[in-house]
Design a protein around this motif. Structure first.
Motif, short mmCIF file in Angstrom:
data_model
loop_
_atom_site.label_atom_id
_atom_site.label_comp_id
_atom_site.label_asym_id
_atom_site.label_seq_id
_atom_site.Cartn_x
_atom_site.Cartn_y
_atom_site.Cartn_z
N ILE A 44 0.85 -1.19 0.00
CA ILE A 44 0.00 0.00 0.00
C ILE A 44 0.88 1.23 0.00
O ILE A 44 1.93 1.27 0.65
CB ILE A 44 -0.95 -0.01 1.22
CG1 ILE A 44 -1.87 1.20 1.17
CG2 ILE A 44 -0.18 -0.06 2.53
CD1 ILE A 44 -2.97 1.17 2.21
N GLU A 45 0.48 2.21 -0.81
CA GLU A 45 1.13 3.51 -0.82
C GLU A 45 0.15 4.53 -0.25
O GLU A 45 -1.00 4.60 -0.68
CB GLU A 45 1.54 3.89 -2.25
CG GLU A 45 2.60 2.98 -2.84
CD GLU A 45 3.02 3.41 -4.25
OE1 GLU A 45 2.49 4.45 -4.71
OE2 GLU A 45 3.83 2.72 -4.87
N SER A 46 0.59 5.29 0.72
CA SER A 46 -0.30 6.25 1.38
C SER A 46 0.50 7.48 1.77
O SER A 46 1.71 7.57 1.55
CB SER A 46 -0.95 5.61 2.60
OG SER A 46 0.05 5.27 3.55
N ALA A 47 -0.20 8.41 2.37
CA ALA A 47 0.46 9.63 2.82
C ALA A 47 1.43 9.32 3.95
O ALA A 47 1.26 8.34 4.69
CB ALA A 47 -0.58 10.66 3.29
N LYS A 48 2.43 10.14 4.08
CA LYS A 48 3.47 9.91 5.07
C LYS A 48 2.92 9.90 6.49
O LYS A 48 3.40 9.18 7.36
CB LYS A 48 4.55 10.99 4.93
CG LYS A 48 5.73 10.85 5.88
CD LYS A 48 6.76 11.92 5.61
CE LYS A 48 7.95 11.79 6.56
NZ LYS A 48 8.96 12.84 6.30
N THR A 49 1.86 10.67 6.74
CA THR A 49 1.31 10.80 8.09
C THR A 49 0.22 9.77 8.38
O THR A 49 -0.31 9.73 9.48
CB THR A 49 0.75 12.21 8.29
OG1 THR A 49 -0.25 12.46 7.27
CG2 THR A 49 1.85 13.25 8.17
N ASP A 50 -0.14 8.93 7.40
CA ASP A 50 -1.22 7.96 7.62
C ASP A 50 -0.79 6.91 8.64
O ASP A 50 0.36 6.47 8.64
CB ASP A 50 -1.60 7.28 6.31
CG ASP A 50 -2.41 8.20 5.41
OD1 ASP A 50 -2.92 9.21 5.91
OD2 ASP A 50 -2.52 7.89 4.20
#
Length: 322
Positions: A44-50
C-alpha cells in the motif's frame, strides 16, 4: 453474476486509489503444485502521516473454490502458512509504502480465490484486491486437460487346478510343516534355558535403539531402487511418528504435518528440532501427494535427519524407563 462476484467487484473498486491510498496484491506464482510454496505480497502507498494497522493471520488463510464456469463455491480450502508473516515500510518521495508477505502452500488441487484482507488506515478499513491461484497435482501439459481417472474392471476366468502349479506357488506351506517340529523344539529348549537363567535377565532394548534399528533397516532395503520411493517415505514417516508418539505420550499417527507441529510445540520441543521434524514430514508429503522424486543422496540425507531427531530427543542411555 452471483452476489459473491458483485461483492468482490465492489471490494476491488473501493480498494483502489481512494483518498490517495493505493492497495495492491501480488503472488509469486499464479500456478503451483501441491506442496509447493508461493509468496503472497500485499502493498500500500499512502500519505506519510497515515496510520496503518494490519492484523496478519497466523496458521491458515481461507480460500474459495472457483468452478469451471467461473462461479465461486462455498467449498473452499485452507492455504497453510509456512513461515511467519513479514512486513516492512519505508518513506520515498514524501509517501509511505508498506509491504507484507505470507509464504503459503496448498494440499488440494483446483482453482481458488484468496479474498483480499482488510487494513485500517486512519481508523478506516480498506480491502486489498483478491488473488486467484491454480493448484495442480502434477505438472500440467500444454493443450491437454487433466481429468479424473476412471477405473475399469474386467472379469478374469479362473485357471484350472494344477498340482504342480499349486506346489510352486505354495511351497512355503510344505516348508512350514517341516519346520514346525524344529521350531517347537527350539522354543522348548529356550524356554527351559530362561527358567534356569532367571538371574541373567536380558536388558530390554530402548525406544531409541528400536527406532534407530528400524531406520537403518529401511535404508538398507533401498526401496527406491525397486521403484518403491513412496513406500520408503511412508515407512519413514510412520517410524518417526511412532517414535514421537511413544516418546512424548501423544498421538501423531493420524495427524497432518501442521497438526503434528502444533502438538510438538505444546510439548515444549526446541524450535530447531521441530523445524527438522517438519522438513522430514513435509518431504514425505511431497513424495506421497505431489510425486516428488528426490535422488538417493537426498533420501539418505532425510534418513540422517530422522536419526538426528531421535538422538537429540532421547533420554540418556542409562534411562530405559518407558
Amino acid at each position: 453474476m452471483t452476489k459473491g462476484l458483485l461483492h468482490i467487484v465492489f471490494g476491488l473498486f473501493i480498494s483502489g486509489n481512494l483518498f490517495g491510498q493505493k492497495l495492491d496484491s501480488k503472488v509469486s506464482e499464479k500456478s503451483l503444485l501441491i506442496g509447493q510454496t508461493v509468496a503472497i505480497v500485499y502493498s500500500i502507498e499512502s500519505a506519510k502521516t497515515d496510520a496503518l494497522e494490519f492484523s496478519p493471520k497466523k496458521d491458515e488463510i481461507e480460500a474459495l473454490s472457483i468452478s469451471e464456469t467461473g462461479s465461486l463455491t462455498s467449498e473452499g480450502i485452507l492455504f497453510e502458512i509456512i513461515n511467519e508473516f513479514k512486513d516492512t515500510f519505508f518513506i520515498t518521495n514524501g509517501q509511505k509504502k508498506w509491504m507484507g508477505q505470507y509464504t503459503v502452500t496448498a494440499w488440494d488441487s483446483g482453482m481458488f480465490l484468496i479474498p483480499g484482507p482488510s487494513i485500517a488506515i486512519n481508523d478506516s478499513n480498506y480491502v486489498f484486491p483478491d488473488i486467484s491461484l491454480t493448484c495442480y497435482l502434477s505438472d500440467p501439459i500444454d493443450g491437454v486437460d487433466l481429468y479424473d481417472i476412471r477405473e475399469n474392471y474386467a472379469d478374469v476366468p479362473p485357471n484350472p487346478f494344477l498340482l504342480v502349479s499349486f506346489l510352486k506357488s505354495n511351497w512355503w506351506w510344505l516348508a512350514l510343516i517341516i519346520l514346525m517340529p524344529l521350531l517347537y523344539w527350539v522354543y522348548i529348549r529356550n524356554k527351559k534355558r530362561r527358567l534356569l537363567d532367571d538371574d541373567k535377565e536380558e536388558r530390554p532394548i530402548s525406544l531409541k535403539q528400536r527406532t534407530l534399528i528400524a531406520i537403518e533397516a529401511l535404508e538398507e532395503a533401498k526401496l527406491w531402487e525397486d521403484g518403491r520411493l513412496k513406500d520408503h517415505f511412508v515407512e519413514l514417516s510412520y517410524i518417526l511418528r511412532s517414535y514421537l508418539t511413544s516418546r512424548y505420550d501423544i498421538s501423531l499417527l493420524e495427524k497432518t504435518t501442521y497438526e503434528a507441529t502444533l502438538i510438538l510445540t505444546q510439548k515444549g520441543l526446541e524450535k530447531e528440532t521441530i523445524d527438522v521434524i517438519m522438513r522430514i514430514l513435509s518431504q514425505s508429503d511431497m513424495v506421497k501427494f505431489a510425486k516428488s522424486e528426490p535422488d538417493a543422496i537426498a533420501i539418505l540425507r532425510v534418513s540422517k535427519l530422522a536419526k538426528q531427531v531421535v538422538a537429540e530427543t532421547s533420554p540418556l542411555d542409562f534411562d530405559n524407563a518407558e
